[in-house]
Design an enzyme around this catalytic site. Structure first.
Site, PDB file in Angstrom:
ATOM      1  CB  THR A 176      33.048  46.215  44.722  1.00  0.00           C
ATOM      2  OG1 THR A 176      33.869  45.279  44.018  1.00  0.00           O
ATOM      3  CG2 THR A 176      33.375  46.153  46.188  1.00  0.00           C
ATOM      4  CG  ASP A 192      33.001  41.286  38.500  1.00  0.00           C
ATOM      5  OD1 ASP A 192      33.378  40.899  39.615  1.00  0.00           O
ATOM      6  OD2 ASP A 192      33.731  41.919  37.709  1.00  0.00           O
ATOM      7  CB  SER A 193      32.616  46.206  35.726  1.00  0.00           C
ATOM      8  OG  SER A 193      33.956  46.224  36.118  1.00  0.00           O
ATOM      9  CB  THR A 251      36.721  49.723  40.165  1.00  0.00           C
ATOM     10  OG1 THR A 251      37.152  48.448  40.647  1.00  0.00           O
ATOM     11  CG2 THR A 251      36.028  50.494  41.258  1.00  0.00           C
ATOM     12  CB  CYS A 298      54.161  56.631  28.351  1.00  0.00           C
ATOM     13  SG  CYS A 298      55.795  56.025  27.980  1.00  0.00           S
TER      14      CYS A 298
HETATM   15  N1  ASP Z   1      35.405  43.018  39.958  1.00  0.00           N
HETATM   16  C1  ASP Z   1      34.654  44.173  40.428  1.00  0.00           C
HETATM   17  C2  ASP Z   1      33.984  44.801  39.226  1.00  0.00           C
HETATM   18  O1  ASP Z   1      34.632  45.433  38.445  1.00  0.00           O
HETATM   19  C3  ASP Z   1      35.579  45.129  41.100  1.00  0.00           C
HETATM   20  C4  ASP Z   1      34.934  46.386  41.587  1.00  0.00           C
HETATM   21  O2  ASP Z   1      33.764  46.653  41.493  1.00  0.00           O
HETATM   22  O3  ASP Z   1      35.664  47.207  42.132  1.00  0.00           O
HETATM   23  O4  ASP Z   1      32.790  44.668  39.081  1.00  0.00           O
END
Ligand code: ASP
Length: 348
Positions: free
Chosen positions: A13, A58-59, A90, A275
């Protein structure tokens, strides 16, 4: 002298642009955007070189092949820069942050992964703060670790987990204190940081090539047959996400039998808790000791991300099942906390 850092943009992103299909990564866009923002030219900022990956991903599309690409990229540029920032989506950032410490052997410079929930091109975005602070940390502090910086917290990479899909505080480190905090000042909590390697050679890349590893979350009513299928050839390692301090259904004899048989065939089964916080102790309850008797080994307080990365790594180093089992329960890169009686630090 002004420090210089290497910025690797893998996708995600942070550098995406708006399109008619929604946000997507566009080649050259992040570099252009940063070049147009005066804050990146401020004299307080380090010099930087940005390298965009091709393709930008995209990750959710990450894989060990990409981890190796990132590790090799850092190694190839290691001597020329003071620190490294890896811009990453992320969604799987915690997995990459868990794998890189195993792959970058002898690391003596900071490698900081960051990203954002909203792209840098937007007015209201967490990207600017995350990126600027990650760059400043990488330039100023000789932290000899792979870290993850997000929403004012600097975390050990292999202790991090994504805990929030929409908030700016998307990551946490449930079983290890933060390595640093960005408030009015940037404070590094040096007592939590790993010691620098004694020999400061170039970093060596250890490839992760083995991927016959899986994670499985226990739930009430899980059928032994389902577990048997997962544990059948070609699997080599399984991270079993158990209840509480490492408990499982000891009354499900079929399931325990299936685990026992897999262990006998040489599959390494690792007990990590569902957990987020706490440490596995298979001696506390009969439901835990049944797993231990079946040959499941203790993953202590490792995150599933770290346990998976470690299992990938150990099998990629061609250790046999017995060696992998022993090393899983050793602290190799600060990824787990051992009971005080066995807190020796191992290097591998
Ligand atoms: N789907 C995106 C990714 O992981 C989300 C992000 O970057 O926050 O590449």
């Amino acid at each position: 002298m002004r420090k210089s850092i290497y910025v690797a943009y893998t996708g995600g992103t942070i550098g995406m642009a708006k399109s008619s299909d929604g946000y997507k990564p566009v080649t050259g866009y992040l570099e252009q955007l940063m070049a147009s923002m005066p804050e990146f030219k401020n004299s307080i900022m380090p010099r930087y070189e940005i390298h965009e990956y091709e393709p930008l991903i995209d990750s959710s599309n990450m894989s060990p092949k990409w981890w190796l690409h990132i590790a090799r990229d850092i190694a190839a540029n290691y001597a020329a820069f003071d620190g490294f920032v890896v811009l990453h989506g992320t969604d799987t950032m915690a997995y990459t942050a868990s794998a890189l410490p195993f792959m970058l052997q002898g690391l003596a410079k900071p490698v900081i992964l960051t990203g954002s929930q909203i792209p840098l091109c937007e007015l209201r975005s967490d990207a600017r703060e995350n990126l600027i602070t990650a760059m400043l940390i990488a330039a100023r502090f000789a932290i000899p670790e792979v870290c993850l910086f997000f929403g004012n917290r600097l975390l050990r990479g292999n202790r991090s987990v994504k805990v929030n899909a929409i908030g700016f505080n998307a990551f946490s480190s449930p079983n290890y204190p933060d390595l640093g905090t960005a408030g009015i000042n940037i404070d590094i909590h040096w007592k939590n940081v790993l010691p620098a390697p004694e020999q400061k050679h170039d970093v060596q890349v250890k490839a992760i090539t083995e991927s016959r590893v899986a994670a499985l979350r226990l739930f009430p009513g899980m059928a032994a047959q389902v577990v048997e299928n997962i544990l059948s050839d070609p699997i080599k390692g399984l991270v079993l996400e158990t209840y509480g301090v490492g408990n499982g259904p000891s009354n499900n004899k079929d399931l325990i039998y299936v685990l026992e048989q897999a262990v006998k065939r040489g599959v390494v089964v690792i007990n990590c808790s569902q957990c987020l916080q706490g440490i596995v102790d298979m001696d506390s309850y009969a439901t835990g000791s049944a797993l231990a008797r079946a040959g499941v080994i203790n993953g202590y307080d490792m995150t599933t991300e770290a346990a998976l990365a470690k299992t990938f790594y150990l099998f990629s180093r061609n250790f046999d099942g017995e060696q992998v089992k022993r090393k899983i329960s050793e602290n190799l890169r600060g990824e787990l906390t051992l009971p005080v009686t066995d807190s020796k630090f191992h290097t591998l």
